[in-house]
Design a protein around this motif. Sequence first.
Motif, PDB file in Angstrom:
ATOM      1  N   HIS A 141      33.909  -5.212  35.743  1.00 11.68           N
ATOM      2  CA  HIS A 141      33.074  -6.151  36.086  1.00 11.68           C
ATOM      3  C   HIS A 141      32.228  -7.074  35.431  1.00 11.68           C
ATOM      4  CE1 HIS A 141      29.108  -6.080  38.659  1.00 11.68           C
ATOM      5  NE2 HIS A 141      29.450  -5.596  39.354  1.00 11.68           N
ATOM      6  N   ILE A 142      32.051  -8.684  35.720  1.00 18.58           N
ATOM      7  CA  ILE A 142      30.982  -9.611  35.755  1.00 18.58           C
ATOM      8  C   ILE A 142      30.457  -9.309  34.262  1.00 18.58           C
ATOM      9  CG2 ILE A 142      29.629 -10.024  37.309  1.00 18.58           C
ATOM     10  CD1 ILE A 142      30.664 -13.325  36.544  1.00 18.58           C
ATOM     11  N   SER A 143      29.463  -7.678  35.272  1.00 21.59           N
ATOM     12  CA  SER A 143      28.023  -7.747  34.179  1.00 21.59           C
ATOM     13  C   SER A 143      28.147  -6.590  32.849  1.00 21.59           C
ATOM     14  CB  SER A 143      26.607  -7.358  35.508  1.00 21.59           C
ATOM     15  OG  SER A 143      26.834  -8.905  35.480  1.00 21.59           O
ATOM     16  N   TYR A 144      29.791  -5.851  33.240  1.00 18.07           N
ATOM     17  CA  TYR A 144      29.643  -4.896  32.079  1.00 18.07           C
ATOM     18  C   TYR A 144      31.045  -4.688  31.612  1.00 18.07           C
ATOM     19  CZ  TYR A 144      25.670  -2.311  34.989  1.00 18.07           C
ATOM     20  OH  TYR A 144      25.716  -2.321  36.091  1.00 18.07           O
ATOM     21  N   THR A 145      31.023  -4.202  30.614  1.00 16.97           N
ATOM     22  CA  THR A 145      31.714  -4.381  29.403  1.00 16.97           C
ATOM     23  C   THR A 145      33.310  -3.073  29.627  1.00 16.97           C
ATOM     24  OG1 THR A 145      30.902  -2.476  27.967  1.00 16.97           O
ATOM     25  CG2 THR A 145      29.842  -4.496  27.201  1.00 16.97           C
ATOM     26  N   ILE A 146      33.995  -3.862  29.511  1.00 15.17           N
ATOM     27  CA  ILE A 146      35.307  -3.483  30.290  1.00 15.17           C
ATOM     28  C   ILE A 146      35.863  -2.160  29.591  1.00 15.17           C
ATOM     29  CG2 ILE A 146      38.090  -4.050  30.460  1.00 15.17           C
ATOM     30  CD1 ILE A 146      37.742  -7.411  30.375  1.00 15.17           C
ATOM     31  N   LEU A 147      35.980  -1.217  29.815  1.00 11.72           N
ATOM     32  CA  LEU A 147      36.568   0.342  29.748  1.00 11.72           C
ATOM     33  C   LEU A 147      38.519   0.219  29.983  1.00 11.72           C
ATOM     34  CD1 LEU A 147      35.608   2.728  28.983  1.00 11.72           C
ATOM     35  CD2 LEU A 147      35.174   3.276  31.191  1.00 11.72           C
ATOM     36  N   THR A 148      38.959   0.457  29.350  1.00 12.47           N
ATOM     37  CA  THR A 148      40.260   1.568  29.817  1.00 12.47           C
ATOM     38  C   THR A 148      40.212   2.599  29.382  1.00 12.47           C
ATOM     39  OG1 THR A 148      41.025  -1.019  28.970  1.00 12.47           O
ATOM     40  CG2 THR A 148      42.701   0.775  29.235  1.00 12.47           C
ATOM     41  N   LYS A 149      41.181   2.946  30.462  1.00 14.07           N
ATOM     42  CA  LYS A 149      41.911   4.284  29.808  1.00 14.07           C
ATOM     43  C   LYS A 149      43.170   4.267  30.139  1.00 14.07           C
ATOM     44  CE  LYS A 149      40.556   9.341  30.445  1.00 14.07           C
ATOM     45  NZ  LYS A 149      40.132   9.968  29.099  1.00 14.07           N
ATOM     46  N   THR A 150      43.701   5.729  29.808  1.00 15.77           N
ATOM     47  CA  THR A 150      44.812   6.030  28.765  1.00 15.77           C
ATOM     48  C   THR A 150      45.190   6.883  29.433  1.00 15.77           C
ATOM     49  OG1 THR A 150      45.959   3.572  27.391  1.00 15.77           O
ATOM     50  CG2 THR A 150      47.572   6.142  27.777  1.00 15.77           C
ATOM     51  N   ILE A 151      45.712   7.862  30.721  1.00 14.59           N
ATOM     52  CA  ILE A 151      45.787   8.429  31.334  1.00 14.59           C
ATOM     53  C   ILE A 151      47.109   9.095  31.598  1.00 14.59           C
ATOM     54  CG2 ILE A 151      43.259   9.554  31.684  1.00 14.59           C
ATOM     55  CD1 ILE A 151      44.079   8.312  34.452  1.00 14.59           C
ATOM     56  N   THR A 152      47.822  10.480  31.946  1.00 11.24           N
ATOM     57  CA  THR A 152      49.307  11.060  32.569  1.00 11.24           C
ATOM     58  C   THR A 152      48.456  12.403  33.281  1.00 11.24           C
ATOM     59  OG1 THR A 152      50.188  10.641  30.187  1.00 11.24           O
ATOM     60  CG2 THR A 152      51.456  11.779  32.292  1.00 11.24           C
ATOM     61  N   ILE A 153      48.977  11.671  34.494  1.00 12.13           N
ATOM     62  CA  ILE A 153      48.707  13.060  35.958  1.00 12.13           C
ATOM     63  C   ILE A 153      49.882  13.151  36.222  1.00 12.13           C
ATOM     64  CG2 ILE A 153      47.138  12.850  37.462  1.00 12.13           C
ATOM     65  CD1 ILE A 153      45.830  10.257  37.262  1.00 12.13           C
ATOM     66  N   PRO A 154      49.531  14.897  36.314  1.00 15.48           N
ATOM     67  CA  PRO A 154      51.109  15.581  37.241  1.00 15.48           C
ATOM     68  C   PRO A 154      51.767  15.104  38.121  1.00 15.48           C
ATOM     69  CG  PRO A 154      49.618  17.213  35.697  1.00 15.48           C
ATOM     70  CD  PRO A 154      48.635  15.770  36.026  1.00 15.48           C
ATOM     71  N   LYS A 155      52.213  15.473  38.872  1.00 10.00           N
ATOM     72  CA  LYS A 155      52.885  14.614  40.332  1.00 10.00           C
ATOM     73  C   LYS A 155      52.172  15.462  41.026  1.00 10.00           C
ATOM     74  CE  LYS A 155      57.748  13.490  39.027  1.00 10.00           C
ATOM     75  NZ  LYS A 155      59.433  13.355  38.916  1.00 10.00           N
ATOM     76  N   ASN A 156      52.072  14.646  41.918  1.00  4.56           N
ATOM     77  CA  ASN A 156      51.222  15.178  43.666  1.00  4.56           C
ATOM     78  C   ASN A 156      49.678  15.718  43.240  1.00  4.56           C
ATOM     79  OD1 ASN A 156      53.429  14.992  44.499  1.00  4.56           O
ATOM     80  ND2 ASN A 156      54.235  17.000  44.745  1.00  4.56           N
ATOM     81  N   LYS A 157      49.224  15.408  42.380  1.00  2.00           N
ATOM     82  CA  LYS A 157      48.048  16.107  42.075  1.00  2.00           C
ATOM     83  C   LYS A 157      47.063  15.037  41.896  1.00  2.00           C
ATOM     84  CE  LYS A 157      49.292  20.285  40.188  1.00  2.00           C
ATOM     85  NZ  LYS A 157      48.890  21.678  41.229  1.00  2.00           N
ATOM     86  N   THR A 158      45.478  15.390  41.730  1.00  2.00           N
ATOM     87  CA  THR A 158      44.120  14.713  42.131  1.00  2.00           C
ATOM     88  C   THR A 158      43.329  14.890  39.921  1.00  2.00           C
ATOM     89  OG1 THR A 158      44.629  14.617  44.551  1.00  2.00           O
ATOM     90  CG2 THR A 158      42.169  14.001  43.024  1.00  2.00           C
ATOM     91  N   TYR A 159      43.467  12.968  39.957  1.00  2.00           N
ATOM     92  CA  TYR A 159      42.301  13.391  38.572  1.00  2.00           C
ATOM     93  C   TYR A 159      41.488  12.826  38.896  1.00  2.00           C
ATOM     94  CZ  TYR A 159      41.864  12.587  34.216  1.00  2.00           C
ATOM     95  OH  TYR A 159      41.234  12.086  33.054  1.00  2.00           O
ATOM     96  N   ASN A 160      39.887  13.338  38.939  1.00  3.39           N
ATOM     97  CA  ASN A 160      39.154  13.298  38.568  1.00  3.39           C
ATOM     98  C   ASN A 160      38.745  12.106  37.893  1.00  3.39           C
ATOM     99  OD1 ASN A 160      37.988  13.872  41.672  1.00  3.39           O
ATOM    100  ND2 ASN A 160      38.444  15.457  40.746  1.00  3.39           N
ATOM    101  N   TYR A 161      38.509  11.461  37.690  1.00  2.00           N
ATOM    102  CA  TYR A 161      37.642  10.877  36.151  1.00  2.00           C
ATOM    103  C   TYR A 161      36.514   9.594  36.917  1.00  2.00           C
ATOM    104  CZ  TYR A 161      37.144   7.851  32.582  1.00  2.00           C
ATOM    105  OH  TYR A 161      36.830   6.681  31.089  1.00  2.00           O
ATOM    106  N   SER A 162      35.012  10.335  36.310  1.00  2.00           N
ATOM    107  CA  SER A 162      33.855   9.203  36.990  1.00  2.00           C
ATOM    108  C   SER A 162      33.247   8.312  35.352  1.00  2.00           C
ATOM    109  CB  SER A 162      33.044   9.722  37.122  1.00  2.00           C
ATOM    110  OG  SER A 162      32.857  10.554  38.486  1.00  2.00           O
ATOM    111  N   PRO A 163      33.549   7.564  35.317  1.00  2.00           N
ATOM    112  CA  PRO A 163      33.591   6.619  33.963  1.00  2.00           C
ATOM    113  C   PRO A 163      31.852   5.831  33.587  1.00  2.00           C
ATOM    114  CG  PRO A 163      34.317   5.263  34.836  1.00  2.00           C
ATOM    115  CD  PRO A 163      34.757   6.184  35.434  1.00  2.00           C
ATOM    116  N   ILE A 164      31.362   5.817  32.838  1.00  2.00           N
ATOM    117  CA  ILE A 164      30.135   5.049  32.997  1.00  2.00           C
ATOM    118  C   ILE A 164      30.145   3.770  32.035  1.00  2.00           C
ATOM    119  CG2 ILE A 164      27.581   5.413  31.208  1.00  2.00           C
ATOM    120  CD1 ILE A 164      28.020   7.843  31.506  1.00  2.00           C
TER     121      ILE A 164
END
Length: 816
Positions: free
Chosen positions: A72-95
Amino acid sequence: MLKTVTLTLFLIFSLSITAQNSIIKGIVKNTDKNPIEGVTISYLNYGTTTNKKGEYKFSVPGDTKIKITFRHISYTILTKTITIPKNKTYNYSPILKPKVENIDEIIVKDNKKDAQGFIQINPADVIKIPGANNGVENILMTLAGVNNNNELSTQYNVRGGNFDENLVYVNGIEVYRPFLVRSGQQEGLSFVNPAMVQNIKFSAGGFQAKYGDKLSSVLDITYRTPEKFAVAMTGSLLGGSITVEGNMLHHKLSAILGVRYRNNSIFINSKDININSNPNFTDIQTFLSYEVNSKLKVDFLGNFSINNYNYTPITRRTKFGTISNPLELIVFYEGQEKDKFKTLFGALKGSYIVNKNLNLSLTTSTYQTIEEEYYDILASYNLGETNSDFGSSNFGDVAFSEGIGTQLNHARNNLDALIGNIEFKVTYKKDKFQLNLGIKYQKEDIKDRINEWEVIDSVGFSVRPPNHISNNQPYEPFTGEIVPFQSIKAQNSTIIDRLIWFAQYSKNSNWNNHKIWYNIGARSHNWNVYGDDIETSNQIIYSIRGQFAIKPDWEKEMLFRISGGMYNQPPFYRELRNRNGVVVPDVKTQKSIHIVLGNDYSFKLWKRPFKLTSEIYYKNLTNVNTYTVDNVRVRYSASNNATAYATGIDLRLNGEFVPGTESWISIGFLKTEENSDNRGYISRPTDQRFKFGMLFQDYVPNIPNIKMYLNLVFNTGVPGGSPSYTDPYNYQNRLNAYKRADIGISYVFTDAINQYQSGWLQKFKELAVGFEIYNMFDIQNSITNTWVRDVYSKQFYGIPNFMTSRVFNVKINMKL
């Protein structure tokens, strides 16, 4: 049956792919736990953006290591590396953390440019934004107060001034342009190579005393000093460029080299004239910087360009007039035009840091241009009323001729100009004040030969100039000599010596809790004009300029500024030469008392940053050297016989109309008039009353790699000029409004944010492919009038010269 099978297979394939995917979702918040709207979340070429509640959700491959980027132009860039199992839902709420900058630094650095009245332009936008002339000038045309109704030209007029009233600097070195160019299609490339640019600053008036002696504007360009090796390339149907940069000698020497080629054929061939043409332009430019030691640095800027313009018109059909009185001009041509413009520029600059407070610099530069303008073109024309009867078999054909004749234009013009200078500058900084001093010597040696004439023949009778002996043909024979309708023949060898100095004091301080910044400066300009058969003339002028800005300690982000003073423009060679080609050495400097009131208001809209910039200005001009404009050629009267004024208001709103991108809207109101020989005020040739410009950037939310760039301009019409030997006070009709929309759509495979670690894309730092449509709505815009004369009625008809029609272009940008 085949369609059913195909659809079934497609659904099965889609379901099988979907079954392998996983879902990532969440809410993006800031450090205050508030949701952020418009955050771009991307993985490779896929992605989405957060809604008003900061929510996002999209599909990613399962059982695969992926890298998700939040930006976002007003915030610093955030990068997240993850591996999600097939057919699963992963919740991730960064700040996301805001881009925090020290307040003192903002006042001293960023707000300092605002206080000086400069507009900062992102160099990356220069390359992306579509336009017939893709460069810095293309961006300037979207700003309020900057106008030009010729998309093929890189020249521009600012707040009622003409093309010769603008200063252009590259790394503090003033640059020049060719003299004889008379149409936009002859220009080709501007001096500034956008692929080499690091910073762009532009002031539309009220600029500081340390800048030169011009009446209108300053464009201040800084070329970058490369830190590592890189290669950038662009290609399109118009040509291409390649830029190589890097450093060597243990990082002491940095170098950047740019080569550009352009061919304007697709634009010129889109006009209402059938021609054979091959205009091609080549430019080679380099910037070298060598750090001798920690105190001494030497820079070199070099440029070589050659413009070849070969033009062979064949026919022309131009329809104009009104529905009740439709007219058409039909022309058959013979002959051709061959022009060549070759320029060479080199500058050497040494900078020495005496101590932490004192900096010295010495700059020397040389500019040479060799120009040839040769043409012999015979035009046989028929001007008449067209048949407007829809039921007629001859609908659209010329039914009645109001003017029939021929016109022969001839030119053999040559110019050789050599400009050399040396400049010494001192910069002293201590605490919150700064002192700038400078002295410059410049010599201009111009050799010029003009030989051009025009013969007009109407229904067999040569049309003589109005001041020639009258005749009563065909009723009485005429035995006088046949002379051209207009003729210019002159040969000049002119030398101009200039000695210039300036001194400027600047300071930023506090007044109670308010931040203030101000400067005051003085300039002096002494020049000598002499040469073959020229009586020596010596003149000197002084000027004082100042700026004051205050940032109140208010809850709202506001900055107020006032600037202005005395602005003088000592005549350059073009301004010394009158309409007969004769150099008038005692032409005086044009003077302007200029005042600008400005305000910057920064605020949040839709929880995104915006900024509204407004400026009110007034110029009072004396010793005005009146001129005429034909396409982009300016011809002066060299008489200082007029006064003039320019006044108006400029507004610019820029910000994140689309989350994560910057766009802006510009609106300008202008009125400029001149009074020649106390005959009363009439509009100046640049009297463009209203201006609307918009630069808009967007992307597809679910596929942020698809970018869209839109460039819109609307200018009300300027005065259409007047025929030769006529009184401009009798010709104040205006051209139609100039309306133009250019659009570009590209797909970004990779850029600085999205880098690939494997595959064929890992070799690229940047790669984008797209297309552009110039003049998207195919609007017929005119730049000047061609004046056709009927020998019987003695009436002149102004036939509009239309600019380019709709043109399609493909484009590729890459960086290795």
